[in-house]
Structures are given as C-alpha cells and as structure tokens.
Design an enzyme around this catalytic site. Structure first.
Site, PDB file in Angstrom:
ATOM      1  N   HIS A  77       4.020   7.079   3.777  1.00 58.26           N
ATOM      2  CA  HIS A  77       4.944   5.952   3.590  1.00 58.26           C
ATOM      3  C   HIS A  77       4.445   5.021   2.491  1.00 58.26           C
ATOM      4  O   HIS A  77       3.294   5.100   2.078  1.00 58.26           O
ATOM      5  CB  HIS A  77       5.148   5.171   4.899  1.00 58.26           C
ATOM      6  CG  HIS A  77       3.939   4.454   5.427  1.00 58.26           C
ATOM      7  ND1 HIS A  77       3.067   5.023   6.316  1.00 58.26           N
ATOM      8  CD2 HIS A  77       3.462   3.203   5.189  1.00 58.26           C
ATOM      9  CE1 HIS A  77       2.113   4.147   6.612  1.00 58.26           C
ATOM     10  NE2 HIS A  77       2.314   3.047   5.933  1.00 58.26           N
ATOM     11  N   GLU A 123       7.631   0.963   5.102  1.00 57.47           N
ATOM     12  CA  GLU A 123       7.103  -0.048   6.002  1.00 57.47           C
ATOM     13  C   GLU A 123       7.317  -1.407   5.349  1.00 57.47           C
ATOM     14  O   GLU A 123       7.140  -1.544   4.138  1.00 57.47           O
ATOM     15  CB  GLU A 123       5.585   0.201   6.190  1.00 57.47           C
ATOM     16  CG  GLU A 123       4.877  -0.832   7.044  1.00 57.47           C
ATOM     17  CD  GLU A 123       3.372  -0.554   7.176  1.00 57.47           C
ATOM     18  OE1 GLU A 123       2.803   0.186   6.345  1.00 57.47           O
ATOM     19  OE2 GLU A 123       2.770  -1.087   8.131  1.00 57.47           O
ATOM     20  N   HIS A 175       0.828  -1.212   0.000  1.00 56.84           N
ATOM     21  CA  HIS A 175       0.000   0.000   0.000  1.00 56.84           C
ATOM     22  C   HIS A 175       0.855   1.252   0.000  1.00 56.84           C
ATOM     23  O   HIS A 175       2.053   1.211   0.287  1.00 56.84           O
ATOM     24  CB  HIS A 175      -0.979   0.039   1.182  1.00 56.84           C
ATOM     25  CG  HIS A 175      -0.343   0.013   2.543  1.00 56.84           C
ATOM     26  ND1 HIS A 175      -0.118  -1.144   3.231  1.00 56.84           N
ATOM     27  CD2 HIS A 175       0.103   1.005   3.349  1.00 56.84           C
ATOM     28  CE1 HIS A 175       0.435  -0.873   4.404  1.00 56.84           C
ATOM     29  NE2 HIS A 175       0.595   0.438   4.499  1.00 56.84           N
TER      30      HIS A 175
HETATM   31 CO    CO Z   1       1.160   1.298   6.286  1.00 55.29          CO
END
Ligand code: CO
Length: 138
Positions: free
Chosen positions: A79, A130, A7
């Site tokens: 992020h 991440e 994502h």
């Molecule tokens: Co995230």
C-alpha cells in the site's frame, strides 16, 4: 484533501533478508524491527529524504499480509500512505463520494501513533491506500 506521501509499504516474506538487501545494496538507514500485533505485522522503517519505506513481515496467525504473500510469492508492494489533516473529515468526504473504508470504518492507531484508515482497493483501481492523520507542525 491529501497531503504528503507518508510511506510506501512493501510486504516481505523474510524481514531479516530484506533488511540486509536494503542496507547492503542500497545503503538504507533502517529502524529497529517493531512488532505490531494488532495489525498482524512486524515493521522496519527506512527513512528516505522525502518519504519512508516500510517493510512488513507477517506476525501471528491470520495476519492480513500472510494472505497477500499467498498471492504475491516472495513479497511486493502492499500500500501507499497519504497524509490528511483530519481523518474523520476525510473519511466522511470520501464515503459521501462513494468510496469504501475497510473494516468498521473507524480509525485505528498506526505504527507512528497516528490514526489511520484503509480504503477499498477496488475504488482506487487496484491500489490499497492508507490515510494517516498528521497534524501540521505548529
Ligand atoms: Co502503512
């Protein structure tokens, strides 16, 4: 080491307004809003054919995304999340190469119920990355 883009996370100052924009202007399919107090955010997922967008709004005092909003008024890209098969192996490989893991270096359970870690943005030229452990489908 890395797999799919899981994502892209966008911080917004007004989740309801942001949902309206994505829905009405882009025809996005939105999930229900989900409160994640241990991460200090309320999140809405937008499913795209090849990945997901996450809209993050600060939740509670001392939310890490409140600090982000002080610097990026109105919101912005926060992020990207990349999938790995084994998060502890990825962490150990990365730290051996000199990358820094944020926090205590131990994975936390993320919004999708999988272990996640964040790497120091200074080690990736200003982008917060991440890592999420996603086991390959059996
Ligand atoms: Co995230």
């Amino acid at each position: 080491m890395i797999g799919k883009l899981n994502h892209v996370a966008l911080v917004v100052s007004d989740l309801e307004a942001a949902c309206k924009s994505w829905q009405q202007m882009l025809g996005a399919q939105l999930s229900e809003a989900q409160a994640l107090p241990e991460h200090g955010v309320t999140v809405v997922f937008i499913d795209l054919p090849n990945t997901r967008i996450e809209l993050l709004e600060p939740l509670g005092d001392g939310s890490p995304v409140s600090r982000f909003l002080e610097k990026h008024v109105g919101g912005g890209m926060h992020h990207i999340c990349l999938e790995v098969e084994d998060i502890l192996k990825a962490r150990d490989e990365l730290t051996a190469k000199g990358a820094r893991i944020l926090g205590k270096g131990e994975p936390k359970i993320g919004a999708h119920g999988n272990p996640v870690l964040f790497m120091h943005p200074a080690d990736f030229h200003g982008t917060l990355i991440e890592l999420e452990e996603v086991k390959p489908a059996a």
